[in-house]
Design a protein around this motif. Sequence first.
Motif, PDB file in Angstrom:
ATOM      1  N   ASN A   1       0.864  -1.181   0.000  1.00  0.00           N
ATOM      2  CA  ASN A   1       0.000   0.000   0.000  1.00  0.00           C
ATOM      3  C   ASN A   1       0.896   1.225   0.000  1.00  0.00           C
ATOM      4  OD1 ASN A   1      -2.555  -1.365   0.205  1.00  0.00           O
ATOM      5  ND2 ASN A   1      -1.995  -1.851   2.317  1.00  0.00           N
ATOM      6  N   TYR A   2       0.420   2.288  -0.656  1.00  0.00           N
ATOM      7  CA  TYR A   2       1.222   3.495  -0.838  1.00  0.00           C
ATOM      8  C   TYR A   2       0.490   4.704  -0.264  1.00  0.00           C
ATOM      9  CZ  TYR A   2       3.578   0.345  -3.998  1.00  0.00           C
ATOM     10  OH  TYR A   2       4.244  -0.733  -4.517  1.00  0.00           O
ATOM     11  N   SER A   3       1.255   5.577   0.356  1.00  0.00           N
ATOM     12  CA  SER A   3       0.697   6.812   0.893  1.00  0.00           C
ATOM     13  C   SER A   3       1.690   7.937   0.617  1.00  0.00           C
ATOM     14  CB  SER A   3       0.450   6.676   2.394  1.00  0.00           C
ATOM     15  OG  SER A   3      -0.007   7.911   2.913  1.00  0.00           O
ATOM     16  N   TRP A   4       1.260   8.916  -0.187  1.00  0.00           N
ATOM     17  CA  TRP A   4       2.079  10.071  -0.535  1.00  0.00           C
ATOM     18  C   TRP A   4       1.533  11.318   0.144  1.00  0.00           C
ATOM     19  CZ3 TRP A   4       6.361  10.042  -3.760  1.00  0.00           C
ATOM     20  CH2 TRP A   4       6.562   8.902  -4.549  1.00  0.00           C
ATOM     21  N   THR A   5       2.425  12.166   0.607  1.00  0.00           N
ATOM     22  CA  THR A   5       2.092  13.498   1.100  1.00  0.00           C
ATOM     23  C   THR A   5       3.137  14.451   0.531  1.00  0.00           C
ATOM     24  OG1 THR A   5       3.389  13.201   3.108  1.00  0.00           O
ATOM     25  CG2 THR A   5       1.028  12.663   3.238  1.00  0.00           C
TER      26      THR A   5
ATOM     27  N   GLU B   1       5.553   3.301   1.992  1.00  0.00           N
ATOM     28  CA  GLU B   1       5.068   2.042   1.424  1.00  0.00           C
ATOM     29  C   GLU B   1       4.979   1.019   2.550  1.00  0.00           C
ATOM     30  OE1 GLU B   1       6.205  -1.386  -1.907  1.00  0.00           O
ATOM     31  OE2 GLU B   1       7.338   0.492  -1.868  1.00  0.00           O
ATOM     32  N   THR B   2       3.826   0.340   2.630  1.00  0.00           N
ATOM     33  CA  THR B   2       3.588  -0.655   3.667  1.00  0.00           C
ATOM     34  C   THR B   2       3.259  -1.991   3.006  1.00  0.00           C
ATOM     35  OG1 THR B   2       2.668   1.072   5.082  1.00  0.00           O
ATOM     36  CG2 THR B   2       2.201  -1.212   5.702  1.00  0.00           C
ATOM     37  N   VAL B   3       3.938  -3.062   3.438  1.00  0.00           N
ATOM     38  CA  VAL B   3       3.625  -4.410   2.961  1.00  0.00           C
ATOM     39  C   VAL B   3       2.452  -4.915   3.792  1.00  0.00           C
ATOM     40  CG1 VAL B   3       4.461  -6.764   2.627  1.00  0.00           C
ATOM     41  CG2 VAL B   3       6.017  -4.821   2.291  1.00  0.00           C
ATOM     42  N   SER B   4       1.331  -5.175   3.140  1.00  0.00           N
ATOM     43  CA  SER B   4       0.109  -5.562   3.851  1.00  0.00           C
ATOM     44  C   SER B   4       0.292  -6.799   4.711  1.00  0.00           C
ATOM     45  CB  SER B   4      -1.023  -5.809   2.848  1.00  0.00           C
ATOM     46  OG  SER B   4      -1.285  -4.640   2.121  1.00  0.00           O
TER      47      SER B   4
END
Length: 167
Positions: A40-44, A71-74
């Motif tokens: 999963n990806y999270s950009w700010t 980036e998080t590995v589920s």
Amino acid sequence: KTDSVTIKVNPLPNAAVIPNSPVCFNSFISIGAAKVTGSNYSWTSSPIGFTSTLANPAVSPTAQTTYYLTETVSATGCVKTDSVKISINPQPSASVAAISAVCPGTAVHIGAAPVSGNTYSWISSPKGFTSTSSDPVVSPTSTTSYTLTETITATGCSKSNSITATV
């Protein structure tokens, strides 16, 4: 008595971003990498205002901006972060002359002095006039609009500007 335990270390995700890069004003650049299944990806951003959950979003900043990816590995919960700074290359001025009305067939300059390292492309409406000069001379016989596109050769950044010669 002796006992042992095995600890499995899960790998971190890549959190892949492009190298710090300049971009032309009003241009887009992709700042991440291909999506990894299971991540999963999270950009700010800083300054704030940009968020995304895409692996490789395209951005078009109007000022220098730093984008932060988490980036998080589920499956494992392993997390890695990285960032990329996108700066803005300057635009050329695309200077045109200040004219309002001319008599039919009167010669007038429509541009400005050249800037070293820049290229110039003029077109007219109605069609029929083109030039690669920074300051061409025209002699319109009817009201004509002239559009200049000036490009900085080193960066490819360009800007357009128009002038209308009212006859």
